[in-house]
Design a protein around this motif. Structure first.
Motif, short mmCIF file in Angstrom:
data_model
loop_
_atom_site.label_atom_id
_atom_site.label_comp_id
_atom_site.label_asym_id
_atom_site.label_seq_id
_atom_site.Cartn_x
_atom_site.Cartn_y
_atom_site.Cartn_z
N THR A 15 -7.72 -11.67 4.43
CA THR A 15 -7.06 -10.76 3.39
C THR A 15 -5.48 -10.96 3.65
O THR A 15 -5.17 -11.40 4.60
N LYS A 16 -4.95 -10.97 2.57
CA LYS A 16 -3.40 -10.95 2.61
C LYS A 16 -2.73 -9.91 3.21
O LYS A 16 -3.04 -8.76 2.82
N GLN A 17 -1.64 -10.09 4.02
CA GLN A 17 -0.95 -8.94 4.77
C GLN A 17 0.28 -8.70 4.06
O GLN A 17 0.97 -9.60 3.92
N TYR A 18 0.65 -7.44 3.74
CA TYR A 18 1.90 -7.11 3.31
C TYR A 18 2.73 -6.06 4.35
O TYR A 18 1.64 -5.21 5.10
N LEU A 19 4.05 -6.34 4.25
CA LEU A 19 4.64 -5.59 5.24
C LEU A 19 5.32 -4.44 4.44
O LEU A 19 5.71 -4.60 3.60
N ARG A 20 5.53 -3.20 5.23
CA ARG A 20 6.06 -2.26 4.53
C ARG A 20 7.60 -2.27 4.40
O ARG A 20 8.18 -2.50 5.64
N TYR A 21 8.41 -2.11 3.40
CA TYR A 21 9.51 -1.71 3.51
C TYR A 21 9.91 0.11 3.76
O TYR A 21 9.44 0.60 2.80
N HIS A 79 5.34 -15.19 -3.38
CA HIS A 79 5.06 -14.57 -4.88
C HIS A 79 4.79 -13.11 -5.10
O HIS A 79 4.29 -12.38 -6.15
N LEU A 80 5.55 -12.48 -3.96
CA LEU A 80 5.97 -10.75 -4.34
C LEU A 80 7.10 -10.82 -4.88
O LEU A 80 8.33 -11.55 -4.65
N PHE A 81 7.22 -9.72 -5.73
CA PHE A 81 8.45 -9.35 -6.25
C PHE A 81 8.61 -7.88 -6.56
O PHE A 81 7.67 -7.12 -6.28
N PHE A 82 9.86 -7.48 -6.62
CA PHE A 82 10.32 -6.18 -6.66
C PHE A 82 10.74 -5.64 -7.84
O PHE A 82 11.39 -6.60 -8.64
N THR A 83 10.50 -4.53 -8.59
CA THR A 83 11.12 -4.04 -9.95
C THR A 83 11.62 -2.76 -9.54
O THR A 83 11.29 -1.80 -8.82
N ALA A 84 12.68 -2.53 -10.37
CA ALA A 84 13.29 -1.34 -10.40
C ALA A 84 13.44 -0.88 -12.12
O ALA A 84 13.55 -1.49 -12.98
N GLY A 85 13.49 0.70 -12.01
CA GLY A 85 13.51 1.26 -13.23
C GLY A 85 13.90 2.40 -13.41
O GLY A 85 14.72 3.06 -12.66
N LYS A 86 14.22 3.10 -14.76
CA LYS A 86 15.03 4.03 -15.25
C LYS A 86 14.18 5.16 -14.56
O LYS A 86 14.72 6.55 -14.80
N ASP A 87 12.81 5.07 -14.10
CA ASP A 87 12.09 6.45 -13.55
C ASP A 87 12.38 6.63 -12.21
O ASP A 87 11.53 7.16 -11.51
N LYS A 88 13.36 6.10 -11.68
CA LYS A 88 13.91 6.21 -10.19
C LYS A 88 13.42 5.58 -9.21
O LYS A 88 13.46 6.06 -8.12
N LYS A 89 12.24 4.69 -9.53
CA LYS A 89 11.55 4.23 -8.49
C LYS A 89 11.73 2.67 -8.46
O LYS A 89 12.18 2.00 -9.40
N ILE A 90 11.37 1.97 -7.16
CA ILE A 90 11.39 0.77 -6.92
C ILE A 90 10.01 0.37 -6.45
O ILE A 90 9.46 0.90 -5.68
N LYS A 91 9.29 -0.76 -7.05
CA LYS A 91 7.89 -0.94 -7.01
C LYS A 91 7.91 -2.62 -6.45
O LYS A 91 8.57 -3.37 -6.79
N PRO A 117 2.02 -3.14 8.65
CA PRO A 117 1.35 -3.89 7.59
C PRO A 117 0.91 -2.60 6.68
O PRO A 117 0.64 -1.44 7.09
N ILE A 118 0.42 -3.22 5.25
CA ILE A 118 0.09 -2.15 4.38
C ILE A 118 -1.35 -2.47 4.03
O ILE A 118 -1.37 -3.76 3.65
N ILE A 119 -2.07 -1.70 3.94
CA ILE A 119 -3.69 -1.80 3.58
C ILE A 119 -3.49 -1.00 2.32
O ILE A 119 -3.43 0.17 2.18
N LEU A 120 -3.86 -1.74 1.09
CA LEU A 120 -3.74 -1.28 -0.17
C LEU A 120 -4.71 -0.04 -0.34
O LEU A 120 -4.37 0.70 -1.27
N GLU A 121 -5.98 -0.44 0.34
CA GLU A 121 -6.81 1.02 -0.04
C GLU A 121 -6.47 2.05 0.54
O GLU A 121 -6.31 3.17 -0.14
N GLU A 122 -5.85 2.12 1.80
CA GLU A 122 -5.26 3.42 2.56
C GLU A 122 -3.98 3.87 1.56
O GLU A 122 -3.90 5.02 1.53
#
Length: 944
Positions: free
Chosen positions: A4-10, A643-655, A705-710
């Motif tokens: 499984t791919k491990q992601y780290l939390r910001y 291959h991870l990227f961030f997006t910023a929107g006018k909806d006040k969120k960063i994803k 680490p971030i577990i997507l299901e959780e």
């Protein structure tokens, strides 16, 4: 099982770049016995910053949760600050340690006004939900909710000597409330539009209101019950047989509710110089000075003259009038001239002191009267600036002198571009007038330089210079060491929307609104009058296109150049020959941002159509289209070497997204307005984002680490809890739906959880009671003592407490402000056990005050009152509770009275022996400490 791919939390690290948010007011505060007028409190998004205006330093941060601050109010003793939030919550912070131990939840929307009473024991809050709530600060609970206004409440004021409250609202009404009976006894209808501000003057005998016009209306308050408490009924006078009907009618008029406690009559009006509405109105603590302003840059200051001064002025005017009358009569030979009369007007009592012109439009203001008649004024301006002024009210023509200005810690307008230096240490932010360079670790400003309206930026390799692209189409080059502008190059005929550094670091490429993409190379040239060479850019090639260019980006291997156009397409060209390679079409609105992965395999595009598309750069095929934000996608950037990227929107969120698995990883929430841009550090450990709320936010990559299901499960739980808290409010028996008074607290997820904890504790108590009964029966049937049953692990974890004591501990842990609502939602099957336990607690003298509070609420307000009163099984329990509570409360009252009398006796004894008053020595030592501190600060300033 596959890998499984491990992601780290910001996680959020810091908020900076904001000096004061516009939504909440500014207020003078006192810090640890410091000088009055030196510290101001302002909102900074969800936090509250305490600024030392003399040193222009932040001395304390009162940290909030996630909702924006909407109002501040310091307590009368200066130790606490009450803070209202966008979600309707109110928290009280201590200025000694910056912690909050008291919080109230009663409003459904943003808090618009907060006021303490004279003693600081009660708090009144008004909200956008039209309700007014009075809170008990000492007992940490709500007293009652006052309903009557039809629009947002704009001001609320306690009257000092009477238990009355006056409130104003955007519904154009001013309402007077009798807090003894919790009802509105008078509504003032003299305004044609919203009432935006209100103040009490002349020992609360005059009310000043500000509306949507240039007129300040004054109202004389005549108290009809001076000799007794407000709310008491009048004494009925006897009526003789000789009294006629007219007298009876007149007496009925006097007894009408409208004139029962006080009467309000319009005394006149003051004309402001501004023509727009009153934005805010305030007075100093003793109401000697009145300050108000509109949406412009001028603060109008009025002086409220004392009664003896008014009489002296009127006597002078009368003397002049008599002298003039005598002269006229003598010239016309009139001997019987009438005695002149000088009419007392409002302008004789409230005179214009001066006007203070700020450097920008004023949003909020606060006043403080200091020793010697010095008035200190703090203004929060609409361009993220705090200014303080001082004026001498005793001068004949006082003028406001600017004493300080807080500007260094933030931009005047929104920061539209961000960039990281190559060493991950420096952060560049540029706005409509300035460019600032920050130290990432300390969040301090290193350089501030004036610039044009910046749209894009980058650090030149070596991090010694920076390049900006401006709205006027120019390239500006700055030197960081000297903080000077090296050169301005005319690059495009329209706005320069995007620039990108070439991977070989030898030049840049720019794209503008003039439908061209231009290539530039770095050059070092030597000016005639300069000793050293300086950096410049040389135009080498131009790519002409058919539409405006919105974004340009090199592929990391410098083989391709991606250009987004106003026709909603992205065109890819070969860098060396500028030949057309691919056209990426599919977005319905223009592509505002794009980025290419580190291996030049993927390109991600973000559009105003709220979608993000991931394309392959080999054939231009669309791998996936994802609905990313609820509004336009404003910025997109890959995390370096992933291959991870961030997006910023006018909806006040960063994803954050995974471009390989096309999955949403996490959402960074914190901004309260549109997010314009973000920058990721070269090592990927830090992110900086900029928003329309004037704030810059720093996010750090953690080792968690971030577990997507959780993560998805937590999002669903948060949505469920929010929906559960917004459910129907519990109905209180006997409560009239549209009554003026109602319970103060509201149902929240915290109250629901607290009720669940109480129910779980009662279930445990029942199960343990059944175990003990079964054990006793088993012992009787066996004829001998059997070993006791195994103790419950929860009780063991709490120190082997008894089940009844565990229930009491759970109730004690419920917040005082949430206790009533938590009891309100308890099902009836738990109530008999709870009442039986209350009886045991009272008999043993355990937490008698808390138990009595819960008991009286259950018997008086709870929804099970009818079932409790009609249940024969509970009759004996309630009768025992009646006897036990009365006796225990009497015991506690006797103990308190004895202790109070003993302390007073000891105080008198000590004072008579030492012949000094208490705390006199402590006051002397405090004055000595202040004197030494001031002397030390003067020495430091002299050295500096």
């Amino acid at each position: 099982m596959g890998l499984t791919k491990q992601y780290l939390r910001y996680a959020a690290s810091a908020v900076f770049g904001v000096i004061g948010s516009q939504k909440a007011n500014i207020a003078f505060v006192t810090m640890r016995g410091g000088e009055r007028g030196r510290f101001v409190a302002v909102a900074a998004c969800e936090h509250v910053f305490i600024w030392d205006v003399r040193k222009a330093e932040k001395v304390l941060i009162l940290k909030g949760n996630k909702h924006e601050v909407t109002y501040l109010c310091p307590s009368p003793d200066g130790i606490y600050v009450a803070v209202g939030y966008e979600d309707g919550a109110v928290r009280i912070f201590s200025l000694l340690n910056g912690e909050s131990n008291v919080s109230f939840n009663g409003h459904k929307s943003a808090v618009t006004v907060i006021r303490y009473d004279t003693l600081g024991s009660r708090l009144v809050t008004g909200s956008r939900d039209t309700d007014v709530i009075v809170w008990d600060v000492i007992n940490e609970c709500g007293l009652y909710r006052l309903k009557g206004h039809k629009d947002a409440v704009t001001q609320a004021l306690f009257l000092k000597d009477k238990n009355l409250l006056v409130t104003s609202s955007k519904d154009s009404f001013v309402k007077w409330w009798d807090l003894d009976t919790q009802h509105c006894f008078k509504t003032m209808l003299g305004h044609r539009s919203e009432v935006w501000g209100m103040a009490l003057l002349n020992q609360e005998s005059r009310l000043i209101t500000g509306s949507a016009d240039s007129e300040l209306r004054a109202w004389d308050i005549n108290y009809l019950q001076e000799g007794r408490e407000a709310g008491e009924p009048k004494e009925k006078k006897g009526k003789s047989l000789l009294d006629d009907d007219d007298d009876e009618e007149e007496e009925v008029v006097d007894e009408s509710p409208e004139e029962r406690i006080l009467s309000c009559k319009k005394a006149g009006s003051l004309l402001r110089e501004a023509r727009d509405r009153v934005v805010s109105m305030t007075t100093d603590a003793k109401a000697k000075v009145l300050a108000c302003h509109g949406s412009d840059t001028v603060l109008e200051v009025f002086s409220v003259l004392p009664e003896d001064e008014v009489e002296r002025v009127m006597a002078k005017k009368l003397k002049r009038a008599k002298k003039k009358a005598r002269y006229v009569a003598h010239s016309r030979d009139h001997t019987d001239a009438p005695e002149p009369v000088v009419e007392r007007k409002l302008a004789n009592e409230i005179v214009r002191l001066t006007n203070i012109k700020a450097s920008a439009n004023i949003r909020w203001v606060d006043c403080l009267m200091c020793a010697g008649g010095e008035l200190k004024v703090a203004m929060l301006l609409q361009n993220n600036t705090v200014e303080t002024y001082s004026l001498k009210t005793s001068d004949k023509n006082p003028t406001g002198i600017k004493t300080s200005r807080l500007t260094l810690g933030g931009h005047r307008t929104d920061a539209r571009t961000l960039a990281f230096s190559s060493d991950n240490i420096a952060v560049l932010s540029a706005s409509g007038d300035t460019v600032k360079v920050w130290n990432r670790s300390t969040l301090q400003v290193i350089r501030t330089m004036a610039c044009d309206y910046a749209l894009c930026s980058l650090f030149v390799p070596g991090d010694r210079q920076i390049i900006l692209g401006t709205k006027s189409g120019k390239i500006q080059i700055f030197d960081l060491a000297s903080g000077t502008l090296l050169e301005t190059v005319d690059a495009h005929n329209g706005a320069l929307w995007s620039l990108c550094l070439s991977p070989d670091q030898r030049g840049i490429v720019t794209g503008g609104a003039d439908k061209t993409v231009k290539f530039w190379e770095f050059e070092l040239i030597k000016d005639e009058d300069a000793a050293q060479k300086r950096l410049t850019v040389k135009h080498v090639r131009t790519l002409q296109l058919d539409e405006d260019v919105l974004c340009v980006k090199y592929s990391p291997d410098q083989r391709l150049l991606a250009v987004s156009l106003l026709d909603c397409t992205v065109k890819v060209f070969y860098t060396d020959t500028l030949k057309f390679f691919l056209s990426l079409y599919g977005h319905k609105l223009p592509v505002l941002c794009l980025d290419i992965s580190h291996d030049s395999a993927l390109i991600a595009t973000g559009s105003a159509d709220r979608n993000v598309k991931i394309w392959g750069l080999d054939f231009g095929d669309c791998h996936r289209s994802m609905f990313a934000h609820d509004d336009s996608v404003m910025f997109l950037q890959f995390v370096p070497k992933t291959h991870l990227f961030f997006t910023a929107g006018k909806d006040k969120k960063i994803k954050q997204w995974d471009a390989d698995k096309f999955e949403h990883i996490q959402t960074l929430e914190g901004h309260h307005r549109e997010v314009w841009c973000l920058a990721i550090s070269p090592n990927g450990d830090h992110i900086v984002s900029s928003s329309h709320d004037k704030s810059l936010r720093l996010w750090e990559r953690t080792r968690e680490p971030i577990i997507l299901e959780e993560e998805r499960e937590m999002e669903r739980e948060a949505e469920f809890e929010e929906g559960m808290a917004k459910g129907d409010e519990p109905v209180v028996p006997g409560e009239i739906k549209d009554a003026e008074a109602a319970p103060a607290a509201k149902k929240t997820i915290e109250t629901v959880k607290a009720a669940e904890r109480v129910m779980e504790a009662l279930e445990l108590y029942r199960s343990e009671s059944r175990k003990m009964e079964e054990h006793q029966i088993a012992c009787q049937s066996a004829g001998k003592q059997l070993p006791p049953p195994k103790a419950n692990p929860i009780l063991v974890a709490f120190g082997n407490v008894s089940p009844s004591r565990y229930v009491l501990d759970v109730i004690k842990k419920v917040r005082s402000s949430e206790l009533e609502v938590s009891l309100l939602v308890l099902p009836f099957p738990y109530i008999p056990d709870l009442l039986s336990l209350f009886n045991c607690y009272v008999q043993d003298g355990l937490e008698v005050e808390l138990v009595c509070r819960c008991l009286f609420f259950l018997l008086r307000y709870a929804i099970h009152f009818g079932q409790i009163s009609s249940n024969q099984m509970l009759l004996t329990v309630i009768d025992e509770l009646r006897i036990n509570t009365i006796s225990k409360v009497r015991e506690i009252r006797d103990v308190l009275g004895f202790n109070s009398a003993g302390l007073q006796f000891l105080q008198r004894e000590v004072e008579s022996k030492e012949e000094i008053m208490f705390f006199a020595d402590a006051t002397g030592l405090l004055k000595e400490k202040r004197r030494k501190r001031k002397k030390r600060e003067r020495a430091i300033l002299t050295i500096a």
